[in-house]
Enzyme design. Structure first.
Site, PDB file in Angstrom:
ATOM      1  N   LYS A 152      56.584 -60.705  21.225  1.00  0.00           N
ATOM      2  CA  LYS A 152      57.961 -60.236  22.136  1.00  0.00           C
ATOM      3  C   LYS A 152      58.056 -58.745  21.821  1.00  0.00           C
ATOM      4  O   LYS A 152      58.653 -58.009  22.765  1.00  0.00           O
ATOM      5  CB  LYS A 152      59.158 -61.050  21.497  1.00  0.00           C
ATOM      6  CG  LYS A 152      59.352 -62.554  21.728  1.00  0.00           C
ATOM      7  CD  LYS A 152      60.573 -63.218  21.772  1.00  0.00           C
ATOM      8  CE  LYS A 152      60.552 -64.455  22.435  1.00  0.00           C
ATOM      9  NZ  LYS A 152      61.507 -65.319  22.100  1.00  0.00           N
ATOM     10  N   LYS A 187      53.614 -73.526  28.768  1.00  0.00           N
ATOM     11  CA  LYS A 187      54.550 -74.532  28.386  1.00  0.00           C
ATOM     12  C   LYS A 187      55.769 -74.411  29.347  1.00  0.00           C
ATOM     13  O   LYS A 187      55.871 -73.138  29.613  1.00  0.00           O
ATOM     14  CB  LYS A 187      54.839 -73.896  27.018  1.00  0.00           C
ATOM     15  CG  LYS A 187      55.852 -74.764  26.418  1.00  0.00           C
ATOM     16  CD  LYS A 187      56.131 -74.386  24.863  1.00  0.00           C
ATOM     17  CE  LYS A 187      57.448 -74.830  24.344  1.00  0.00           C
ATOM     18  NZ  LYS A 187      57.469 -74.276  23.149  1.00  0.00           N
ATOM     19  N   LYS A 205      62.318 -72.038  30.439  1.00  0.00           N
ATOM     20  CA  LYS A 205      63.249 -71.623  31.397  1.00  0.00           C
ATOM     21  C   LYS A 205      63.083 -70.183  31.988  1.00  0.00           C
ATOM     22  O   LYS A 205      63.010 -69.768  33.126  1.00  0.00           O
ATOM     23  CB  LYS A 205      64.642 -71.524  30.789  1.00  0.00           C
ATOM     24  CG  LYS A 205      65.468 -71.255  31.810  1.00  0.00           C
ATOM     25  CD  LYS A 205      67.102 -72.067  31.303  1.00  0.00           C
ATOM     26  CE  LYS A 205      68.088 -71.703  32.572  1.00  0.00           C
ATOM     27  NZ  LYS A 205      69.340 -72.285  32.566  1.00  0.00           N
TER      28      LYS A 205
END
Ligand code: TRP
Length: 341
Positions: free
Chosen positions: A124, A204, A207
């Site tokens: 990230k 995967k 959202k």
């Protein structure tokens, strides 16, 4: 007898803690992967389930104007999926300030090198020009969540196992420095690996990738999303035979269709008797049928927001009570003035 008559009765069962981010509506990926397991565990364990809004503010998708709404939607999704507030403690993380306080106290035993080593942090932070400390410290908050309730077991997906290992390390270090055996070392519960691949067939279901089907989607929405979904690339024409095992649509059938349909799907794919659209049509119908009762319950809950608030209010009150006991012990062992004797 498993009903929560009093806290004393619960301790006979192992205590579980788990958290889920308030990403809004649940999708079939987290429903099949996490939520169904949570529902099963509530029969056999003392469960605390937490909507982790304090974690969510470290994420790229964080919008202050939508956080409250997403938190409520997540609560509705969990309750509609069968999380039973009479059996479990369901609450919102920020309603129990002790999470933040314990996190600070655990900071002093957390090795910086371990935080920097975390795969999720590395992934990230790579995309960011300026890295907020919150992204680095995320696993300390997660450790605080678990240790605050001295939970023994934690159901997690594989992407969180590294964070859980760090929580164990933090527990060990705190115990060694302040009070032997105070925190149990939380063990992962890793069930059948259900890594649900998104409709793009690439990654995967999540959202942020926009490759999901919501558990509250209407039959028409389900069909619109399934229709363009990726299948076996070898099936260009309807007459091309396929390999069901490499097709995500086939895998989804295994979760939503009866066994004989799954067998039929495989045969008709290999023998090119069905086109991919035929196969998707059957899946869409079965998915809509499976999810219909959840949609109904969610609609009822959405129409009675006071009920949802009441459940979360009761959950937070119970959680605060348990957290208060742990935190009192922690402050005492760490030697703070005016706590303990
Ligand atoms: N970090 C977890 C996730 O993104 C959510 C989480 C927060 C959690 N605190 C937790 C999971 C404690 C298990 C236990 O999926």
């Amino acid at each position: 007898m498993l009903l929560p008559v009093g806290w004393g009765m619960f301790r006979a069962m192992a205590r579980i803690f788990s958290g889920i981010q308030p990403s809004g509506e649940l999708h079939i990926g987290n429903w099949l992967g996490a939520v169904q397991r949570w529902v099963e565990l509530q029969r056999t364990h003392e469960c605390l389930y937490c909507i982790v809004d304090l974690h969510a503010i470290t994420g790229a998708g964080y919008e202050p104007s939508r956080l409250a709404e997403r938190t409520r939607e997540m609560a509705v999704g969990l309750l509609a999926s069968g999380i039973d507030p009479d059996r479990v403690t369901l609450f919102v993380q920020s309603h129990v300030p002790a999470h933040s306080e314990l996190m600070w106290l655990l900071n002093v035993v957390t090795p910086l090198g371990e935080l920097e080593r975390m795969t999720q942090f590395k992934d990230k932070s790579q995309e960011l020009e300026s890295i907020p400390a919150g992204l680095l410290n995320y696993p300390i908050l997660m450790a605080a969540d678990i240790l605050l309730y001295r939970a023994e077991q934690v159901p997690v997906g594989d992407d969180q196992i590294q964070h859980l290992e760090l929580a164990r390390e933090i527990a060990r270090r705190w115990n060694a420095q302040f009070s032997d055996g105070f925190f149990p070392e939380p063990q992962p519960i890793i069930g059948e690996a259900r890594r649900i691949v998104g409709l793009d067939g690439d990654a995967k279901m999540s959202k942020s990738r926009g490759n999901t089907i919501g558990i509250l989607d209407s039959p028409e929405e389900i069909w619109q999303k399934l229709r363009p979904a990726r299948t076996d690339p070898a099936r260009v024409k309807r007459t091309d035979p396929g390999t069901p095992e490499i097709c995500n649509i086939y895998h989804l059938h295994r979760y939503f269709s009866p066994l004989d349909t799954v067998t039929l799907v495989a045969e008709n794919c290999r023998g090119a008797k069905w086109g991919c659209l035929d196969c998707k049509r059957v899946l869409a119908d079965n998915m809509a049928r499976t999810l219909a009762p959840i949609r109904e319950r969610a609609a009822e809950l959405a129409a009675t927001p006071r009920l949802v608030d009441e459940v979360l209010g009761d959950g937070a009150a119970r959680a605060r009570r348990l957290a208060g006991e742990t935190l009192a012990g922690v402050r005492d062992h760490m030697g703070f003035y005016g706590h303990g004797d």
